[in-house]
Scaffold this motif. Structure first.
Motif, PDB file in Angstrom:
ATOM      1  N   PRO A  69       0.830  -1.212   0.000  1.00  0.00           N
ATOM      2  CA  PRO A  69       0.000   0.000   0.000  1.00  0.00           C
ATOM      3  C   PRO A  69       0.863   1.260   0.000  1.00  0.00           C
ATOM      4  N   GLU A  70       0.280   2.310  -0.562  1.00  0.00           N
ATOM      5  CA  GLU A  70       0.951   3.611  -0.650  1.00  0.00           C
ATOM      6  C   GLU A  70       0.287   4.632   0.256  1.00  0.00           C
ATOM      7  N   SER A  71      -0.737   4.202   0.969  1.00  0.00           N
ATOM      8  CA  SER A  71      -1.555   5.136   1.742  1.00  0.00           C
ATOM      9  C   SER A  71      -0.979   5.491   3.113  1.00  0.00           C
ATOM     10  N   ASP A  72       0.097   4.826   3.525  1.00  0.00           N
ATOM     11  CA  ASP A  72       0.668   5.138   4.838  1.00  0.00           C
ATOM     12  C   ASP A  72       1.278   6.537   4.826  1.00  0.00           C
ATOM     13  N   GLU A  73       1.315   7.155   5.982  1.00  0.00           N
ATOM     14  CA  GLU A  73       1.747   8.549   6.101  1.00  0.00           C
ATOM     15  C   GLU A  73       3.182   8.764   5.634  1.00  0.00           C
ATOM     16  N   THR A  74       4.090   7.845   5.960  1.00  0.00           N
ATOM     17  CA  THR A  74       5.492   8.052   5.577  1.00  0.00           C
ATOM     18  C   THR A  74       5.675   7.986   4.066  1.00  0.00           C
ATOM     19  N   THR A  75       4.961   7.079   3.404  1.00  0.00           N
ATOM     20  CA  THR A  75       5.052   7.009   1.945  1.00  0.00           C
ATOM     21  C   THR A  75       4.445   8.251   1.315  1.00  0.00           C
ATOM     22  N   GLN A  76       3.325   8.710   1.858  1.00  0.00           N
ATOM     23  CA  GLN A  76       2.684   9.930   1.354  1.00  0.00           C
ATOM     24  C   GLN A  76       3.628  11.133   1.482  1.00  0.00           C
ATOM     25  N   GLY A 104       2.095   8.438 -13.014  1.00  0.00           N
ATOM     26  CA  GLY A 104       2.351   7.005 -13.044  1.00  0.00           C
ATOM     27  C   GLY A 104       2.776   6.443 -11.698  1.00  0.00           C
ATOM     28  N   ALA A 105       3.260   5.235 -11.730  1.00  0.00           N
ATOM     29  CA  ALA A 105       3.657   4.518 -10.521  1.00  0.00           C
ATOM     30  C   ALA A 105       5.066   4.864 -10.043  1.00  0.00           C
ATOM     31  N   ASP A 106       5.895   5.420 -10.912  1.00  0.00           N
ATOM     32  CA  ASP A 106       7.312   5.622 -10.578  1.00  0.00           C
ATOM     33  C   ASP A 106       7.553   6.410  -9.298  1.00  0.00           C
ATOM     34  N   PRO A 107       6.906   7.553  -9.081  1.00  0.00           N
ATOM     35  CA  PRO A 107       7.201   8.274  -7.839  1.00  0.00           C
ATOM     36  C   PRO A 107       6.764   7.508  -6.591  1.00  0.00           C
ATOM     37  N   TRP A 108       5.701   6.711  -6.706  1.00  0.00           N
ATOM     38  CA  TRP A 108       5.256   5.886  -5.580  1.00  0.00           C
ATOM     39  C   TRP A 108       6.268   4.791  -5.274  1.00  0.00           C
ATOM     40  N   LEU A 109       6.817   4.200  -6.321  1.00  0.00           N
ATOM     41  CA  LEU A 109       7.833   3.158  -6.154  1.00  0.00           C
ATOM     42  C   LEU A 109       9.053   3.723  -5.421  1.00  0.00           C
ATOM     43  N   ILE A 110       9.495   4.892  -5.846  1.00  0.00           N
ATOM     44  CA  ILE A 110      10.656   5.524  -5.222  1.00  0.00           C
ATOM     45  C   ILE A 110      10.331   5.943  -3.787  1.00  0.00           C
ATOM     46  N   ALA A 111       9.155   6.494  -3.583  1.00  0.00           N
ATOM     47  CA  ALA A 111       8.753   6.916  -2.231  1.00  0.00           C
ATOM     48  C   ALA A 111       8.733   5.722  -1.283  1.00  0.00           C
ATOM     49  N   LYS A 112       8.153   4.621  -1.715  1.00  0.00           N
ATOM     50  CA  LYS A 112       8.083   3.429  -0.857  1.00  0.00           C
ATOM     51  C   LYS A 112       9.495   2.903  -0.572  1.00  0.00           C
ATOM     52  N   ALA A 113      10.360   2.915  -1.579  1.00  0.00           N
ATOM     53  CA  ALA A 113      11.742   2.467  -1.368  1.00  0.00           C
ATOM     54  C   ALA A 113      12.460   3.365  -0.363  1.00  0.00           C
ATOM     55  N   ARG A 114      12.232   4.650  -0.451  1.00  0.00           N
ATOM     56  CA  ARG A 114      12.852   5.590   0.497  1.00  0.00           C
ATOM     57  C   ARG A 114      12.471   5.276   1.930  1.00  0.00           C
ATOM     58  N   VAL A 115      11.207   4.971   2.169  1.00  0.00           N
ATOM     59  CA  VAL A 115      10.753   4.794   3.553  1.00  0.00           C
ATOM     60  C   VAL A 115      10.954   3.379   4.066  1.00  0.00           C
ATOM     61  N   THR A 116      11.151   2.417   3.176  1.00  0.00           N
ATOM     62  CA  THR A 116      11.334   1.026   3.617  1.00  0.00           C
ATOM     63  C   THR A 116      12.774   0.548   3.524  1.00  0.00           C
ATOM     64  N   GLY A 117      13.605   1.276   2.787  1.00  0.00           N
ATOM     65  CA  GLY A 117      14.986   0.841   2.586  1.00  0.00           C
ATOM     66  C   GLY A 117      15.127  -0.223   1.509  1.00  0.00           C
ATOM     67  N   HIS A 118      14.079  -0.462   0.731  1.00  0.00           N
ATOM     68  CA  HIS A 118      14.142  -1.424  -0.362  1.00  0.00           C
ATOM     69  C   HIS A 118      15.017  -0.897  -1.501  1.00  0.00           C
ATOM     70  N   ILE A 119      15.476  -1.809  -2.313  1.00  0.00           N
ATOM     71  CA  ILE A 119      16.209  -1.494  -3.534  1.00  0.00           C
ATOM     72  C   ILE A 119      15.211  -1.506  -4.679  1.00  0.00           C
ATOM     73  N   VAL A 120      15.245  -0.491  -5.529  1.00  0.00           N
ATOM     74  CA  VAL A 120      14.354  -0.430  -6.687  1.00  0.00           C
ATOM     75  C   VAL A 120      14.954  -1.262  -7.818  1.00  0.00           C
TER      76      VAL A 120
END
Length: 165
Positions: A69-76, A104-120
């Motif tokens: 999900p992208e709806s969490d506050e940190t991702t937003q 598109g989805a790209d900024p959400w993907l990057i935002a989620k990676a920023r807050v989770t520490g995932h690799i894109v």
């Protein structure tokens, strides 16, 4: 480390080197690796892929838990920061690049990676001279988010697709 998949990694695999008909092992590996908590994507990627009318859209429909999900506050908040950064750069880009990127989805993907520490994971390549469109690796680089391609991910996760005897 955990990985977040861009839509193009799944589309390219389906269309070319890991077609579902002749390489079902790749898709089974994705499912197993997702279940082990090692890879995911984001809701907006899932939404993009479900719009199709093909085997990939059908596969995605069975993988609901792949898409975070992208709806969490940190991702937003991270999305808002990325949008502001992109808006600041828009004047140096081709007309419409800002709207295309943010729709598109790209900024959400990057935002989620920023807050989770995932690799894109994407097939886009770093190109700081590009002025046509905002590229995932360029934005990731600005925020210190690691960005690799599918094959680097497969190597790092020691994927093996072996024929049964």
């Amino acid at each position: 480390m955990n990985y977040l998949l861009d839509a193009n990694t799944l589309i390219e695999a389906k269309n070319r080197y890991y077609q579902m008909r002749f390489c079902p092992g790749y898709w089974a590996w994705l499912t197993r690796t997702k279940e082990a908590g090692r890879l995911a994507s984001v809701e907006s990627v899932g939404t993009e892929l479900r719009r199709g009318n093909d085997a990939l859209a059908q596969w995605v429909a069975t993988q609901a838990d792949l898409f975070l999900p992208e709806s969490d506050e940190t991702t937003q908040q991270a999305f808002a920061e990325i949008a502001a950064h992109i808006a600041d750069q828009a004047a140096t880009m081709k007309a419409g690049a800002l709207e295309e990127f943010l729709s598109g989805a790209d900024p959400w993907l990057i935002a989620k990676a920023r807050v989770t520490g995932h690799i894109v994971v994407t097939h886009e390549r770093l190109n700081m001279e590009n002025r046509r469109k905002f590229l995932i690796p360029n934005v990731c680089s600005h925020y210190g988010v690691e960005c690799i391609n599918t094959f680097d991910m497969l190597n790092r996760l020691e994927a093996r697709f072996v024929l049964a005897d």
